[in-house]
Design a protein around this motif. Structure first.
Motif, short mmCIF file in Angstrom:
data_model
loop_
_atom_site.label_atom_id
_atom_site.label_comp_id
_atom_site.label_asym_id
_atom_site.label_seq_id
_atom_site.Cartn_x
_atom_site.Cartn_y
_atom_site.Cartn_z
N VAL A 1 0.83 -1.21 0.00
CA VAL A 1 0.00 0.00 0.00
C VAL A 1 0.86 1.25 0.00
O VAL A 1 0.57 2.21 -0.72
CB VAL A 1 -0.98 -0.02 1.19
CG1 VAL A 1 -1.71 1.31 1.33
CG2 VAL A 1 -1.99 -1.15 1.02
N GLN B 1 -7.31 6.01 -2.74
CA GLN B 1 -7.95 4.76 -2.34
C GLN B 1 -8.32 3.92 -3.56
O GLN B 1 -8.16 2.70 -3.55
CB GLN B 1 -9.19 5.09 -1.50
CG GLN B 1 -9.69 3.95 -0.69
CD GLN B 1 -10.62 4.41 0.41
OE1 GLN B 1 -10.44 5.48 0.98
NE2 GLN B 1 -11.63 3.62 0.68
N ARG B 2 -8.80 4.57 -4.61
CA ARG B 2 -9.12 3.84 -5.84
C ARG B 2 -7.88 3.18 -6.43
O ARG B 2 -7.93 2.06 -6.94
CB ARG B 2 -9.74 4.78 -6.88
CG ARG B 2 -11.23 4.96 -6.75
CD ARG B 2 -11.84 5.63 -7.97
NE ARG B 2 -11.14 6.82 -8.42
CZ ARG B 2 -11.39 8.06 -7.99
NH1 ARG B 2 -12.32 8.28 -7.09
NH2 ARG B 2 -10.71 9.09 -8.47
N ILE C 1 -5.34 2.07 -4.86
CA ILE C 1 -5.04 0.87 -4.07
C ILE C 1 -5.94 -0.28 -4.51
O ILE C 1 -5.48 -1.39 -4.72
CB ILE C 1 -5.21 1.15 -2.56
CG1 ILE C 1 -4.15 2.13 -2.07
CG2 ILE C 1 -5.13 -0.15 -1.75
CD1 ILE C 1 -4.38 2.65 -0.68
N GLY C 2 -7.23 0.01 -4.66
CA GLY C 2 -8.17 -1.02 -5.09
C GLY C 2 -7.85 -1.58 -6.45
O GLY C 2 -7.99 -2.77 -6.71
N ARG C 3 -7.36 -0.71 -7.34
CA ARG C 3 -7.04 -1.12 -8.71
C ARG C 3 -5.76 -1.95 -8.77
O ARG C 3 -5.68 -2.93 -9.50
CB ARG C 3 -6.91 0.14 -9.57
CG ARG C 3 -6.80 -0.07 -11.04
CD ARG C 3 -6.83 1.24 -11.82
NE ARG C 3 -5.90 2.23 -11.30
CZ ARG C 3 -6.26 3.40 -10.72
NH1 ARG C 3 -7.52 3.70 -10.57
NH2 ARG C 3 -5.36 4.25 -10.27
N ALA D 1 -3.81 -3.31 -5.95
CA ALA D 1 -3.43 -4.24 -4.88
C ALA D 1 -4.00 -5.64 -5.05
O ALA D 1 -3.42 -6.59 -4.54
CB ALA D 1 -3.85 -3.67 -3.53
N ARG E 1 -10.76 -6.52 -0.12
CA ARG E 1 -11.45 -5.24 0.03
C ARG E 1 -10.41 -4.13 0.15
O ARG E 1 -9.31 -4.36 0.61
CB ARG E 1 -12.41 -5.24 1.22
CG ARG E 1 -11.75 -5.23 2.56
CD ARG E 1 -12.77 -5.03 3.69
NE ARG E 1 -13.79 -6.04 3.73
CZ ARG E 1 -13.90 -6.95 4.68
NH1 ARG E 1 -13.04 -6.99 5.66
NH2 ARG E 1 -14.86 -7.84 4.65
N THR E 2 -10.81 -2.95 -0.28
CA THR E 2 -9.91 -1.81 -0.21
C THR E 2 -10.09 -1.12 1.13
O THR E 2 -11.20 -0.74 1.49
CB THR E 2 -10.23 -0.80 -1.34
OG1 THR E 2 -10.16 -1.49 -2.58
CG2 THR E 2 -9.24 0.34 -1.35
#
Length: 143
Positions: A20, A81-82, A84-86, A88, A92-93
């Motif tokens: 992260v 945050q997006r 990280i979601g994309r 990682a 869940r993010t």
């Protein structure tokens, strides 16, 4: 022969923290916001349940810019945050929170205080500890 380090030898949360932090650092480099220049991510702590993550940062713009930098992080939090979601690929993010890391500033303050102390004579004899001087006063217990 030394055993090769594998992902299993490295705790999951530590790997997530590093992942992260790396993602956030890359994305910060892409953001064109002068308030976030000279910002360093010192560490990231992701909860084991992936619900929350705290990113600790510091900057070299001085104390007067703290609020400005915090405001910039608030504005760009959803984008970060997006990313990280994309990138990682985790279940869940985590919800991101940014906090100023005061460790470096505290260390600098301590160093400046130490520098103001008078120099001690290197040839001076160290003071010996005398336990008799530090015995509790029995009369003080009567109160």
């Amino acid at each position: 022969m030394k055993k090769r380090t594998t992902a299993r030898d490295y705790p999951r949360t530590a790997r997530l923290n590093t992942l992260v932090r790396d993602i956030l650092a890359r994305e910060l480099g892409r953001i064109d916001d002068e308030r976030l220049e000279f910002v360093t991510l010192t560490s990231v702590v992701v909860d084991g349940d992936l619900k929350k993550a705290v990113a600790y940062y510091d900057h070299s713009r001085g104390d007067e810019a703290d609020d400005e930098v915090a405001e910039a992080f608030d504005e760009h939090r959803s984008r970060l945050q997006r990313s990280i979601g994309r990138e990682a690929h985790i279940k869940r993010t985590p919800e991101l929170r940014f906090e100023l890391d005061g460790v470096l500033r505290n260390a600098q303050h301590i160093e400046s205080v130490i520098r103001t102390l008078p120099d001690l004579d290197p040839g001076a004899t160290p003071v010996e500890y005398d336990p008799e001087l530090y015995k509790p006063d029995p009369a003080a217990d009567d109160d």
